[in-house]
Design a protein around this motif. Structure first.
Motif, PDB file in Angstrom:
ATOM      1  N   ASP A 140       0.814  -1.231   0.000  1.00  0.00           N
ATOM      2  CA  ASP A 140       0.000   0.000   0.000  1.00  0.00           C
ATOM      3  C   ASP A 140       0.845   1.279   0.000  1.00  0.00           C
ATOM      4  O   ASP A 140       0.430   2.312   0.531  1.00  0.00           O
ATOM      5  CB  ASP A 140      -0.947   0.005   1.215  1.00  0.00           C
ATOM      6  N   ARG A 141       2.035   1.197  -0.619  1.00  0.00           N
ATOM      7  CA  ARG A 141       2.961   2.335  -0.555  1.00  0.00           C
ATOM      8  C   ARG A 141       2.341   3.630  -1.099  1.00  0.00           C
ATOM      9  O   ARG A 141       2.487   4.698  -0.506  1.00  0.00           O
ATOM     10  CB  ARG A 141       4.249   1.990  -1.322  1.00  0.00           C
ATOM     11  N   GLY A 142       1.637   3.515  -2.229  1.00  0.00           N
ATOM     12  CA  GLY A 142       1.041   4.710  -2.840  1.00  0.00           C
ATOM     13  C   GLY A 142       0.004   5.347  -1.928  1.00  0.00           C
ATOM     14  O   GLY A 142      -0.062   6.580  -1.800  1.00  0.00           O
ATOM     15  N   ALA A 143      -0.797   4.520  -1.274  1.00  0.00           N
ATOM     16  CA  ALA A 143      -1.842   5.036  -0.376  1.00  0.00           C
ATOM     17  C   ALA A 143      -1.206   5.684   0.855  1.00  0.00           C
ATOM     18  O   ALA A 143      -1.669   6.739   1.319  1.00  0.00           O
ATOM     19  CB  ALA A 143      -2.773   3.896   0.036  1.00  0.00           C
ATOM     20  N   VAL A 144      -0.149   5.067   1.377  1.00  0.00           N
ATOM     21  CA  VAL A 144       0.564   5.639   2.537  1.00  0.00           C
ATOM     22  C   VAL A 144       1.112   7.013   2.167  1.00  0.00           C
ATOM     23  O   VAL A 144       0.967   7.989   2.912  1.00  0.00           O
ATOM     24  CB  VAL A 144       1.715   4.699   2.983  1.00  0.00           C
ATOM     25  N   LEU A 145       1.723   7.084   1.007  1.00  0.00           N
ATOM     26  CA  LEU A 145       2.328   8.334   0.553  1.00  0.00           C
ATOM     27  C   LEU A 145       1.261   9.414   0.366  1.00  0.00           C
ATOM     28  O   LEU A 145       1.452  10.575   0.762  1.00  0.00           O
ATOM     29  CB  LEU A 145       3.067   8.054  -0.761  1.00  0.00           C
ATOM     30  N   ALA A 146       0.124   9.026  -0.206  1.00  0.00           N
ATOM     31  CA  ALA A 146      -0.971   9.987  -0.408  1.00  0.00           C
ATOM     32  C   ALA A 146      -1.468  10.515   0.937  1.00  0.00           C
ATOM     33  O   ALA A 146      -1.698  11.723   1.100  1.00  0.00           O
ATOM     34  CB  ALA A 146      -2.112   9.318  -1.179  1.00  0.00           C
ATOM     35  N   ARG A 147      -1.616   9.626   1.925  1.00  0.00           N
ATOM     36  CA  ARG A 147      -2.096  10.063   3.245  1.00  0.00           C
ATOM     37  C   ARG A 147      -1.052  10.936   3.943  1.00  0.00           C
ATOM     38  O   ARG A 147      -1.391  11.900   4.633  1.00  0.00           O
ATOM     39  CB  ARG A 147      -2.445   8.845   4.116  1.00  0.00           C
TER      40      ARG A 147
END
Ligand SMILES: [Zn+2]
Length: 262
Positions: A17-24
């Motif tokens: 979930d790297r992209g979601a973590v980065l977005a948050r």
């Protein structure tokens, strides 16, 4: 806007979930994330990740805790890699005397070699230091690099002052959010604001509100909030100051100035 000066966003714990973590994290106000390396096998992935976004900054180095995984040729590889890629710092490097099985002479040789590489390349360093501040400071006085950050700092006020005199800043993370960290919180309250930078060390060292969970750069505001409370300062002011500190010591240009990051 705050900067996470130490986050292992490249490791497998974030693969799902790297992209979601980065977005948050971005939504939470994290304007930049410095990603330090652990061992040479991770460098390509780390560089690839950092090349994918303007707010991710790579550091390359050989972590002392993984002494057994490093090869002699990795030092030549490090020189080559930092010459070829837009690397912000050499790290994470240092000495770990907390783990008794780690060979101290081997760590010292590795640390000194990497400091020399950082010095030749005119780069700051990201330090991992446990129970070894006096030895690290003695070596830093001998091999003068362009400063850097002592990550997850947990030394004395006297040792803190010596790092500052050598051009270093001190990284504070999730530990300060735990009220039981009384010694560390006292230190964080006593230091001048110019000494402090924020970090998560994600996925490790999580914040009190997410005890027992994976740490994440999106929790960096918890670290800011705890530090502001301990120091009796406005979070907004401390955010500005710690961001300026991180940018100065790591020479991160402000993105909206419309020029190269380096
Ligand atoms: Zn680390």
């Amino acid at each position: 806007m705050i900067i996470d000066t130490h986050c292992h966003l490249d490791v497998a714990e974030f693969d799902a979930d790297r992209g979601a973590v980065l977005a948050r994290a971005r939504t939470a106000g994290v304007a930049g994330i410095v990603i330090p390396a652990i061992h040479a096998a991770g460098w390509d992935g780390l560089l690839g990740l950092c090349a994918s976004a303007d707010d991710l900054y790579p550091a390359l180095g050989l972590h002392p805790v993984y002494l057994d995984r490093h090869h002699d040729s990795d030092l030549r590889g490090l020189e080559r890699a930092i010459a070829e890629h837009p690397v912000l710092a050499v790290g994470e490097i240092g000495l770990d005397y907390y783990l008794p099985e780690l060979d101290r002479a081997g760590q010292q040789a590795l640390f000194e070699a990497q400091l020399s590489i950082a010095k030749s390349a005119d780069l700051p360093v990201l330090l991992h230091v446990r129970k070894a501040h006096d030895d690290v400071l003695a070596i830093l006085r001998r091999i003068r690099v362009k400063g850097g950050i002592a990550h997850a700092f947990n030394g004395s006020i006297q040792q803190a002052q010596q790092y500052l005199d050598l051009g270093f800043r001190l990284g504070f993370g999730g530990m300060v959010t735990f009220t039981r960290s009384s010694r560390l919180r006292r230190l964080a309250a006593e230091l001048p604001g110019e000494a402090i930078v924020l970090e998560t060390d994600a996925p490790d060292m999580t914040v009190a509100a997410h005890r027992g969970e994976r740490n994440s750069p999106e929790y960096l505001p918890d670290v800011l909030q705890a530090l502001a409370e301990i120091r009796g300062e406005e979070p907004g002011e401390l955010a500005g100051l710690t961001t300026a500190n991180a940018r100065a010591v790591l020479r991160i240009a402000v993105a909206n100035e419309g020029r190269s990051r380096y």
